[in-house]
Design a protein around this motif. Structure first.
Motif, PDB file in Angstrom:
ATOM      1  N   THR A 248       4.737  -5.284  -2.308  1.00  0.00           N
ATOM      2  CA  THR A 248       3.532  -5.311  -3.147  1.00  0.00           C
ATOM      3  C   THR A 248       3.069  -6.739  -3.378  1.00  0.00           C
ATOM      4  O   THR A 248       1.874  -7.055  -3.253  1.00  0.00           O
ATOM      5  CB  THR A 248       3.801  -4.616  -4.489  1.00  0.00           C
ATOM      6  N   TRP A 251       1.574  -8.226  -0.061  1.00  0.00           N
ATOM      7  CA  TRP A 251       0.233  -7.710   0.256  1.00  0.00           C
ATOM      8  C   TRP A 251      -0.790  -8.259  -0.727  1.00  0.00           C
ATOM      9  O   TRP A 251      -1.905  -8.620  -0.335  1.00  0.00           O
ATOM     10  CB  TRP A 251       0.261  -6.181   0.254  1.00  0.00           C
ATOM     11  N   THR A 276      -6.255  -8.986   2.458  1.00  0.00           N
ATOM     12  CA  THR A 276      -6.031  -7.676   1.858  1.00  0.00           C
ATOM     13  C   THR A 276      -7.242  -7.274   1.037  1.00  0.00           C
ATOM     14  O   THR A 276      -7.672  -8.015   0.144  1.00  0.00           O
ATOM     15  CB  THR A 276      -4.780  -7.684   0.964  1.00  0.00           C
ATOM     16  N   ASP A 279      -8.695  -1.970  -1.289  1.00  0.00           N
ATOM     17  CA  ASP A 279      -8.016  -0.713  -1.009  1.00  0.00           C
ATOM     18  C   ASP A 279      -6.554  -0.920  -0.602  1.00  0.00           C
ATOM     19  O   ASP A 279      -5.869   0.032  -0.230  1.00  0.00           O
ATOM     20  CB  ASP A 279      -8.751   0.051   0.101  1.00  0.00           C
ATOM     21  N   GLY A 280      -6.089  -2.185  -0.650  1.00  0.00           N
ATOM     22  CA  GLY A 280      -4.698  -2.463  -0.320  1.00  0.00           C
ATOM     23  C   GLY A 280      -4.403  -2.554   1.153  1.00  0.00           C
ATOM     24  O   GLY A 280      -3.231  -2.635   1.543  1.00  0.00           O
ATOM     25  N   VAL A 281      -5.419  -2.570   1.988  1.00  0.00           N
ATOM     26  CA  VAL A 281      -5.226  -2.649   3.440  1.00  0.00           C
ATOM     27  C   VAL A 281      -5.381  -4.098   3.891  1.00  0.00           C
ATOM     28  O   VAL A 281      -6.371  -4.762   3.552  1.00  0.00           O
ATOM     29  CB  VAL A 281      -6.226  -1.747   4.183  1.00  0.00           C
ATOM     30  N   ARG A 283      -6.340  -6.444   6.606  1.00  0.00           N
ATOM     31  CA  ARG A 283      -7.143  -6.373   7.821  1.00  0.00           C
ATOM     32  C   ARG A 283      -7.201  -7.729   8.501  1.00  0.00           C
ATOM     33  O   ARG A 283      -7.352  -8.761   7.836  1.00  0.00           O
ATOM     34  CB  ARG A 283      -8.556  -5.887   7.500  1.00  0.00           C
ATOM     35  N   SER A 294      -5.483  -3.299  11.317  1.00  0.00           N
ATOM     36  CA  SER A 294      -5.396  -2.997   9.881  1.00  0.00           C
ATOM     37  C   SER A 294      -4.029  -2.436   9.567  1.00  0.00           C
ATOM     38  O   SER A 294      -3.504  -1.598  10.318  1.00  0.00           O
ATOM     39  CB  SER A 294      -6.474  -1.979   9.486  1.00  0.00           C
ATOM     40  N   GLY A 296      -1.865  -0.813   6.253  1.00  0.00           N
ATOM     41  CA  GLY A 296      -1.596  -0.453   4.882  1.00  0.00           C
ATOM     42  C   GLY A 296      -0.250  -1.015   4.468  1.00  0.00           C
ATOM     43  O   GLY A 296       0.600  -1.328   5.320  1.00  0.00           O
ATOM     44  N   LYS A 297      -0.036  -1.174   3.177  1.00  0.00           N
ATOM     45  CA  LYS A 297       1.242  -1.716   2.701  1.00  0.00           C
ATOM     46  C   LYS A 297       2.381  -0.829   3.202  1.00  0.00           C
ATOM     47  O   LYS A 297       2.378   0.374   2.960  1.00  0.00           O
ATOM     48  CB  LYS A 297       1.263  -1.791   1.183  1.00  0.00           C
ATOM     49  N   ARG A 309       3.954   2.228   9.416  1.00  0.00           N
ATOM     50  CA  ARG A 309       2.757   1.410   9.266  1.00  0.00           C
ATOM     51  C   ARG A 309       2.878   0.061   9.974  1.00  0.00           C
ATOM     52  O   ARG A 309       1.889  -0.669  10.069  1.00  0.00           O
ATOM     53  CB  ARG A 309       2.456   1.194   7.774  1.00  0.00           C
TER      54      ARG A 309
END
Length: 400
Positions: A248, A251, A276, A279-281, A283, A294, A296-297, A309
């Motif tokens: 966390t 990211w 980041t 939306d927490g992605v 990219r 891309s 995601g966490k 991921r």
């Protein structure tokens, strides 16, 4: 992607867990025929100081046909017979290994990719199912090899030469080096532990909060192996959220600053920039500003298995970025060092939450190189040797 990275990724992908091994597929660097002999001598030397009988197995995939099979000491390849459901025992294809202080030489045919298993005291138990060979998986409680002291090295011998590495991706058990001699008489070696290194690795993990359950012993007290964190997760021996807080924070770091990934050492001008979003992605864009990847966490499991991921396709953009991220997360440099990969090993494993398993193994290697996780070859920190003109190869079991 570097050729060593491509081969290592494939080798890792076929490790048997509670499923069938589908074989090892090599990725050649060149279609030109390497100068090595059709049958490469591989000498296994036993300087373990152990009195137990030693058994050897040379298993793999015939790269000309794609068939799975085994090799005898003379280098003759035989395909496995058909499997059954439920799986039945595979034929006994053990090669008698050398006693302490002795050596045995076997032959490896060109166009073979697989593993050399080494077991002390007892023969390994393999079985065959319709999908292929079921290899030992001692992290599974029901595996019949759970109480056998064994390990393996991995190799590919093809038109690009010989690639051979010791592996700790799944577990650490028997200390051994891998090496070769090329046509010019040059010797190459990897995987040598420091004196008392095995004991130091066991002790380090036994004392590390959250990792002590990864140590497996036999009822007689014999220290068999330390499981890699990914295998510990599969069997409930490691907390499934171990890395979550760190992930966390990492990211979130790139919500306010960019992350630069330069995945190709030979092409430092090829860079990708990551940020980041809300939306927490995370990219990544290329030099033109186009979004090319891309992420995601990831979960703790995604990191320790370098999958999910962080899955790395065999391409020239997403895969190399994913590999770089996974290596940085194992080494706990992501979120702290903002250009990746980092080539200074002194910066690795410095955070409280990190891959303490890989740290312990690397700490005890003479040259600091090991395969503590699938993408440990990012930055060339893997225990692998390669030569396009090999004349002989060797595996040496060192004292423990």
């Amino acid at each position: 992607m570097h050729i060593r990275q491509k081969i290592r990724r494939v080798l890792t992908a076929v490790t048997a867990v509670l499923s069938l091994a589908t074989g090892v597929v090599a990725v050649s660097a060149s279609s030109a025929t390497a100068a090595g002999p059709n049958l490469l001598p591989l000498t296994i030397s036993n300087t373990s100081h152990r009195s137990d009988a030693l058994y050897l197995y040379v298993l793999g995939t015939d790269l000309n046909t794609g068939k799975l099979g085994y090799v005898n000491s003379s280098g003759v390849f035989s395909a496995w017979p058909p499997g059954a459901n439920p799986p039945g025992l595979a034929p006994d294809v053990a090669i008698k290994g050398p006693g302490n202080g002795s050596s045995t030489t076997v032959k490896i045919p060109k166009m073979l990719s697989g593993r050399v298993y080494l077991s002390f005291g007892q023969k390994l138990k393999f079985s065959l199912a319709p999908g292929g060979l079921v290899q030992p998986a001692p992290w599974a409680g029901s595996d019949p090899n759970r109480d056998i002291l064994f390990d393996w090295s991995e190799f590919t011998y093809d038109n690009a030469g010989l690639f051979i590495n010791s592996s700790q991706v799944d577990m650490f058990s028997v200390p051994h080096t891998v090496g070769l001699t090329n046509g010019a008489g040059e010797n190459k070696e990897a995987g040598r532990l420091k004196p008392n290194g095995r004991e130091n690795i066991f002790n380090a993990l036994q004392k590390q909060p959250g990792f002590s359950k990864l140590v497996q012993k036999r009822r007689d007290g014999t220290k068999l192996r330390v499981l890699a964190p990914g295998k510990g997760l599969e069997t409930g021996l490691l907390k499934p959220n171990y890395l979550d807080g760190y992930l966390t924070n990492a990211w979130n770091t790139y919500k306010s600053r960019p992350l630069t990934v330069v995945p190709f050492e030979a092409d430092p001008g090829k860079k990708f920039t990551g940020r980041t979003g809300g939306d927490g992605v995370l990219r990544f864009t290329d030099a033109s500003g186009k979004t090319v990847a891309s992420f995601g966490k990831p979960s703790t499991r995604d990191v320790f298995n370098c999958d999910g991921r962080l899955g790395a396709p065999n391409d020239q953009v997403v895969g190399p970025i994913a590999r770089t991220l996974c290596a940085a997360l194992h080494r706990s440099t992501l979120g702290y060092l903002h250009t990746q990969p980092t080539y200074d090993g002194r910066r690795f494993y410095q955070q409280r939450v990190t891959d303490h398993y890989s740290k312990a193994v690397h700490d005890q290697m003479v040259d600091g190189k090991a395969y503590g996780f699938a993408f440990d070859d990012v930055g060339h920190f893997e225990s692998l040797v390669h030569d396009g003109n090999p004349r002989s190869a060797r595996i040496t079991l060192t004292a423990f």
